[in-house]
Write an enzyme that holds these catalytic residues in place. Structure first.
Site, mmCIF file in Angstrom:
data_model
loop_
_atom_site.group_PDB
_atom_site.id
_atom_site.type_symbol
_atom_site.label_atom_id
_atom_site.label_comp_id
_atom_site.label_asym_id
_atom_site.label_seq_id
_atom_site.Cartn_x
_atom_site.Cartn_y
_atom_site.Cartn_z
ATOM 1 N N ARG A 165 0.775 -1.093 0.023
ATOM 2 C CA ARG A 165 -0.148 -0.071 0.128
ATOM 3 C C ARG A 165 0.913 1.124 0.103
ATOM 4 N NH1 ARG A 165 -2.233 -3.695 -0.774
ATOM 5 N NH2 ARG A 165 -3.762 -4.798 0.389
ATOM 6 N N SER A 214 -10.045 -0.085 4.560
ATOM 7 C CA SER A 214 -9.331 -0.341 5.636
ATOM 8 C C SER A 214 -8.530 0.962 5.949
ATOM 9 C CB SER A 214 -8.097 -1.328 5.321
ATOM 10 O OG SER A 214 -8.688 -2.400 5.221
ATOM 11 N N GLU A 284 -3.544 3.995 6.333
ATOM 12 C CA GLU A 284 -3.424 3.625 4.987
ATOM 13 C C GLU A 284 -3.855 4.825 4.133
ATOM 14 O OE1 GLU A 284 -4.903 -0.675 3.819
ATOM 15 O OE2 GLU A 284 -5.732 0.584 1.910
HETATM 16 C C1 LIG Z 1 -15.493 -0.126 0.742
HETATM 17 C C2 LIG Z 1 -13.972 -0.186 0.201
HETATM 18 C C3 LIG Z 1 -13.256 -1.171 0.141
HETATM 19 C C4 LIG Z 1 -11.724 -1.085 -0.025
HETATM 20 N N1 LIG Z 1 -11.291 -2.000 -0.285
HETATM 21 C C5 LIG Z 1 -9.906 -2.073 -0.538
HETATM 22 C C6 LIG Z 1 -8.910 -3.262 -0.851
HETATM 23 O O1 LIG Z 1 -9.363 -4.149 -0.788
HETATM 24 N N2 LIG Z 1 -7.664 -2.852 -1.201
HETATM 25 C C7 LIG Z 1 -7.123 -1.819 -1.355
HETATM 26 O O2 LIG Z 1 -5.921 -1.669 -1.679
HETATM 27 N N3 LIG Z 1 -7.942 -0.598 -0.955
HETATM 28 C C8 LIG Z 1 -9.251 -0.585 -0.718
HETATM 29 N N4 LIG Z 1 -10.007 0.528 -0.477
HETATM 30 C C9 LIG Z 1 -9.255 1.832 -0.530
HETATM 31 C C10 LIG Z 1 -9.292 2.129 -2.123
HETATM 32 O O3 LIG Z 1 -10.684 1.760 -2.879
HETATM 33 C C11 LIG Z 1 -7.933 2.042 -2.874
HETATM 34 O O4 LIG Z 1 -6.853 2.797 -2.052
HETATM 35 C C12 LIG Z 1 -8.211 2.746 -4.238
HETATM 36 O O5 LIG Z 1 -7.003 2.085 -5.012
HETATM 37 C C13 LIG Z 1 -8.227 4.152 -4.150
HETATM 38 O O6 LIG Z 1 -8.369 4.506 -5.389
HETATM 39 P P1 LIG Z 1 -9.052 5.865 -5.671
HETATM 40 O O7 LIG Z 1 -9.013 6.060 -7.138
HETATM 41 O O8 LIG Z 1 -10.365 6.249 -5.244
HETATM 42 O O9 LIG Z 1 -7.856 6.933 -5.222
HETATM 43 P P2 LIG Z 1 -8.199 8.238 -4.512
HETATM 44 O O10 LIG Z 1 -8.742 7.828 -3.035
HETATM 45 O O11 LIG Z 1 -8.905 9.227 -5.080
HETATM 46 O O12 LIG Z 1 -6.645 8.547 -4.105
HETATM 47 C C14 LIG Z 1 -5.821 7.875 -3.055
HETATM 48 C C15 LIG Z 1 -4.264 8.629 -3.443
HETATM 49 O O13 LIG Z 1 -4.080 8.263 -4.703
HETATM 50 C C16 LIG Z 1 -3.453 9.532 -5.207
HETATM 51 N N5 LIG Z 1 -3.967 9.536 -6.651
HETATM 52 C C17 LIG Z 1 -5.367 9.266 -7.207
HETATM 53 N N6 LIG Z 1 -5.110 9.346 -8.661
HETATM 54 C C18 LIG Z 1 -4.027 9.608 -8.990
HETATM 55 C C19 LIG Z 1 -3.193 9.826 -10.149
HETATM 56 N N7 LIG Z 1 -3.766 9.476 -11.241
HETATM 57 N N8 LIG Z 1 -1.874 9.820 -10.030
HETATM 58 C C20 LIG Z 1 -1.257 10.042 -8.909
HETATM 59 N N9 LIG Z 1 -1.876 9.864 -7.656
HETATM 60 C C21 LIG Z 1 -3.235 9.482 -7.610
HETATM 61 C C22 LIG Z 1 -4.568 10.735 -4.482
HETATM 62 O O14 LIG Z 1 -3.765 11.827 -4.542
HETATM 63 C C23 LIG Z 1 -4.150 9.996 -3.101
HETATM 64 O O15 LIG Z 1 -2.990 10.303 -2.532
HETATM 65 C C24 LIG Z 1 -11.447 0.133 -0.191
HETATM 66 C C25 LIG Z 1 -12.183 1.515 0.014
HETATM 67 C C26 LIG Z 1 -13.432 1.405 0.232
HETATM 68 C C27 LIG Z 1 -14.367 2.419 0.540
#
Ligand SMILES: Cc1cc2nc3c(=O)[nH]c(=O)nc-3n(C[C@H](O)[C@H](O)[C@H](O)COP(=O)(O)OP(=O)(O)OC[C@H]3O[C@@H](n4cnc5c(N)ncnc54)[C@H](O)[C@@H]3O)c2cc1C
Length: 292
Positions: A165, A214, A284
């Site tokens: 992560r 998480s 995380e």
């Molecule tokens: C119900 C639920 C279940 C989940 N289960 C998991 C799981 O099983 N495993 C897991 O790993 N995570 C899980 N997550 C957390 C999350 O979904 C992941 O971390 C996901 O990868 C975040 O993607 P996002 O596009 O929403 O990123 P954001 O939340 O929008 O951003 C997260 C980070 O990435 C950066 N970022 C976003 N886009 C870019 C880009 N294009 N270039 C550079 N940086 C960028 C942002 O600035 C920020 O720092 C879960 C979340 C929820 C709500």
């Protein structure tokens, strides 16, 4: 050339984050496509603070907001195509769920674990998102990034330090697209695997509530959820933020939580767990912006 995306001012980040709370972004831009994004970035002042947001499913913006420009890729940068040799190229805004579904349908395996991760390709690359023993970067062949001047770079995974992560790499570049390496497989098997993974999630996680998944990384050889439950914190609340009764590593916004409620609850969980067994839980979720 003229910008074709959508620029807004003073936008509540609660509308762009899955915790459904957070302060305002001074400016928020939704690019029309990669070319438009490059043009927008090249016109920004050099010292303008930038925050990239996909689905906001791992992000807390403090109540004082983000004093800079937020780039939102949700429903933007959606190109996706299969190339030769089982390579899939997907732009930053494509959702992980869509990739899992389409790969399975086309008979490619490897990314089924993406099915229940409510994020974008950009967020998955930034976080090295993973589930059920698989992680994003295990499948990355190459990435494309964009810098502040709007220049596009092609990079290989060995230019990044990738951990659980956690990803470190090119300062001042953001993910524009990724090429994923897939294997040929059986459509029915891949679809069945996705169904099983999604069933497992809904049985163990509060998937229909406002959370960020998480909250803490799992410490070595243990689980954050186990430690939080052991500390008796399931159901513990500060303001509108509560440790989920269903999965102790999830913090739920019960409706009116502020970002400060969530941040205080994160700190309380850390202190309580550390006092009990000396383990420091590391968040995380990414916390950004100014306190109110
Ligand atoms: C119900 C639920 C279940 C989940 N289960 C998991 C799981 O099983 N495993 C897991 O790993 N995570 C899980 N997550 C957390 C999350 O979904 C992941 O971390 C996901 O990868 C975040 O993607 P996002 O596009 O929403 O990123 P954001 O939340 O929008 O951003 C997260 C980070 O990435 C950066 N970022 C976003 N886009 C870019 C880009 N294009 N270039 C550079 N940086 C960028 C942002 O600035 C920020 O720092 C879960 C979340 C929820 C709500």
């Amino acid at each position: 050339m003229k910008l074709r995306g959508e620029l807004q001012e003073n936008v509540s980040m609660g509308d762009f984050c899955s915790w459904r709370t957070g302060g305002e972004a001074k400016r928020l831009y939704r690019p029309e496509d990669a070319e438009d994004l490059a043009l927008f970035l090249s016109g920004l002042p050099e010292n303008e603070p930038l925050l990239w947001v996909g689905l906001g499913s791992n992000l807390l913006v403090r109540d004082g907001g983000f004093n800079g420009t937020v780039i939102v890729t949700k429903n933007r940068l959606l190109e996706m195509r299969f190339m030769e040799n089982g390579i899939l190229r997907a732009e930053a805004g494509v959702t992980c769920a869509k990739i899992a579904r389409i790969c399975a349908r086309e008979g490619f395996t490897g990314l089924e674990f993406f099915a229940g991760i409510p994020g974008t390709v950009g967020g998955a690359l930034a976080m090295n998102a993973g589930a059920f023993g698989s992680e994003t970067w295990e499948h990355v062949e190459a990435v494309e990034t964009i810098d502040r001047q709007g220049q596009i770079h092609r990079r290989s995974p060995d230019e990044y330090r990738v951990a659980y992560r956690h990803v470190e790499g090119k300062e001042g570049e953001w993910f524009l697209a990724a090429e994923f390496c897939l294997e040929n497989g059986d459509v029915d098997e891949a679809q069945e695997k996705i169904r099983a993974l999604l069933d497992k999630r809904s049985a163990t996680q509060p998937t229909n509530q406002a959370t960020c998944g998480s909250t803490f990384r799992n410490p070595d050889n243990d689980y954050a959820a186990r430690l939080i439950e052991e500390a008796g914190l399931k159901g513990f609340a500060i303001g509108g933020a509560m440790v989920s009764e269903k999965h102790a590593n999830f913090i739920v916004n019960q409706g009116d939580a502020t970002a400060a409620d969530i941040e205080q609850l994160i700190a309380h969980v850390q202190t309580t767990v550390e006092e009990l067994n000396g383990i420091q839980l590391v968040p995380e979720v990414h916390v950004v912006g100014d306190p109110s």
